[in-house]
Write an enzyme that holds these catalytic residues in place. Structure first.
Site, PDB file in Angstrom:
ATOM      1  N   GLU A 339       5.790  -5.238 -11.941  1.00 61.12           N
ATOM      2  CA  GLU A 339       6.051  -5.376 -10.510  1.00 61.12           C
ATOM      3  C   GLU A 339       5.103  -6.388  -9.878  1.00 61.12           C
ATOM      4  OE1 GLU A 339       5.501  -4.727  -6.220  1.00 61.12           O
ATOM      5  OE2 GLU A 339       4.011  -4.463  -7.802  1.00 61.12           O
ATOM      6  N   GLU A 340       3.860  -6.423 -10.337  1.00 61.46           N
ATOM      7  CA  GLU A 340       2.840  -7.214  -9.662  1.00 61.46           C
ATOM      8  C   GLU A 340       3.073  -8.718  -9.738  1.00 61.46           C
ATOM      9  OE1 GLU A 340       0.874  -6.189  -7.627  1.00 61.46           O
ATOM     10  OE2 GLU A 340       0.263  -4.152  -8.092  1.00 61.46           O
TER      11      GLU A 340
END
Length: 477
Positions: A339-340
């Site tokens: 996600e990051e």
């Protein structure tokens, strides 16, 4: 006889009044079905606050594995950990979903300094994700301070050979700190792309926080469509250092700033989403997803971002099983990867869901930290939004007062559709950006009771969504 008649009349009037009073209570309070739901929600909270496993799961994930940047050995350890704990909870099935992820590495610890009025000042700094490295000796150049991308663009060729310093701070008048974050994060994400176009030597950015401290905040940046030969190094400096540098520039506009970083992007690496589910008892083909992201930035332990979301998501399934709640629809727990710095896991999950013709009817994401629960944001059609908002009287006794339209989360948003109801868990945001993307995001910053309240909050809304959402408001495919 007369006394008996009076007694019977009194009894009749008392019973009649009692029945009327009960009707009034029921009208103003909860229906019989809502009373069942209220009892079930209370049971979920009681279980979470007395028999929770989330805090110890979080301790294990953060302290025995630590920061989990996509493509790193730590993420593989986290994947194995995730599969193990899902099996321990006793989910009906657990599997790994392969996905290729970006692999950026930070390298040696970054350094930065400058001299003002004969005094050398060291600056807390960290490279931004996907930034290129500086030359081995670092870069040294004069600094131009700006407050926006537009202000930087207006400099044009005046940027050439300079370090551009983006110093727009959070708007601290905004109560929701995520709105303040959204109001200035563009300088972190796009600053290097704008300045590289005009030949700037590098970019430094004020850290994304409402606090004034000495901890630099990393985060993703992008060069957009910039040719590789124009890529320039990008880094964040701490908010306190940004204030000091700004003051020093007013006294000495020609001071030169030096920073050095050795980060690089390696070829994409194999990784996995971790998926487990409880099969639905009535309509197992319909799926509710609850999840958080397993990866984190590398500076801390990834506790609030997003270890708390991962363990709370699994605890939803744990609380269902602990209280013998058998969902009508399939309940799927997903630990998303990347996600990051790419959301590759979310995209792969949605791609495979479409390929396999899976019918996702709803989702819940926790990616806003593990602080005190405040409510949920709702991304749904108007009918389903009103339905969820009608549950406020069931949820408000637990501090869940916010049930507003809004985004759900980066990992479940690719599942968006007209008849898909997506929800984001929203805890109190005031302390979140003290830790977000920093070395301070560690296990000891998470309060056990707040974490458990969050797990129970999430389990409660999933219980209600599973019970009412599909049968009452959604159009069957």
């Amino acid at each position: 006889m007369k006394k008996l008649s009076l007694l019977l009349l009194f009894t009749f009037l008392w019973v009649s009044c009692d029945q009327k009073q009960k009707k009034i209570i029921n009208k103003k309070g909860l229906s019989s079905e809502e009373k069942i739901d209220s009892t079930k929600i209370k049971t979920l909270f009681n279980s979470a606050l007395t028999q929770s496993k989330s805090y110890e799961w979080l301790r294990d994930l953060t302290q025995n594995i630590g920061g989990r940047l996509s493509g790193s050995p730590e993420t593989q350890k986290a994947v194995e950990w995730g599969k193990k704990v899902m099996k321990e909870v006793g989910l009906d099935s657990v599997w790994l979903q392969p996905v290729m992820v970006p692999h950026w590495v930070r390298g040696e610890k970054e350094i930065a300094n400058y001299t003002s009025n004969g005094i050398k000042k060291n600056v807390p700094i960290c490279a931004l994700g996907f930034s290129v490295a500086t030359p081995k000796a670092g870069i040294l150049a004069e600094v131009i301070e700006v407050k926006s991308l537009d202000e930087a663009r207006a400099l044009g060729n005046k940027m050439k050979g300079k370090i551009i310093f983006f110093n727009r701070s959070f708007d601290n008048t905004l109560i929701n700190t995520f709105k303040a974050y959204g109001g200035c994060v563009d300088q972190r994400v796009r600053g290097a792309a704008v300045c590289g176009e005009f030949g700037a030597k590098g970019v430094i950015v004020r850290s994304m926080t409402n606090s004034v401290d000495d901890y630099p905040h990393t985060g993703i940046m992008s060069y957009g469509n910039l040719p590789k030969e124009k890529y320039i190094p990008a880094a964040a400096i701490s908010s306190r250092a940004a204030n000091v540098l700004s003051d020093d520039l007013k006294l000495n506009p020609n001071l030169k700033f030096h920073f050095k970083q050795s980060c690089k992007t390696l070829p994409d690496a194999p990784s996995f989403n971790v998926v487990g589910e409880i099969k639905g008892t009535e309509t197992p083909e319909n799926i509710f997803v609850v999840g958080g992201h397993l990866d984190s930035w590398d500076l801390g332990e990834g506790a609030h971002d997003d270890g708390t979301g991962v363990v709370q998501s699994l605890e939803v399934a744990y609380l269902f099983k602990k209280n013998n709640i058998k969902p009508k629809n399939t309940l799927r727990v997903v630990f998303f990867m990347n996600e990051e710095n790419g959301t590759r896991g979310a995209k792969k999950y949605a791609e495979l869901a479409k390929l396999n013709k899976e019918n996702h009817i709803g989702g819940l994401e926790s990616d806003a930290g593990g602080h005190t629960p405040r409510g949920f944001s709702i991304d749904a059609n108007s009918v389903n939004t009103k339905l969820l908002q009608s549950w406020k009287k069931l949820l408000s006794p637990y501090g869940l007062h916010d049930l507003d339209k809004g985004g759900s989360g980066a990992d479940i948003s690719p599942l968006r559709g007209e008849n898909v109801t997506l929800v984001g868990y929203r805890p109190d945001s005031q302390r979140y950006f003290d830790y977000h993307h920093t070395s301070r995001d560690t296990f000891d910053k998470v309060n056990k009771r707040e974490l458990e309240l969050g797990s129970a909050s999430m389990a409660s809304i999933i219980y209600l969504m599973d019970k009412y959402l599909y049968s009452n408001t959604m159009v069957k495919p």
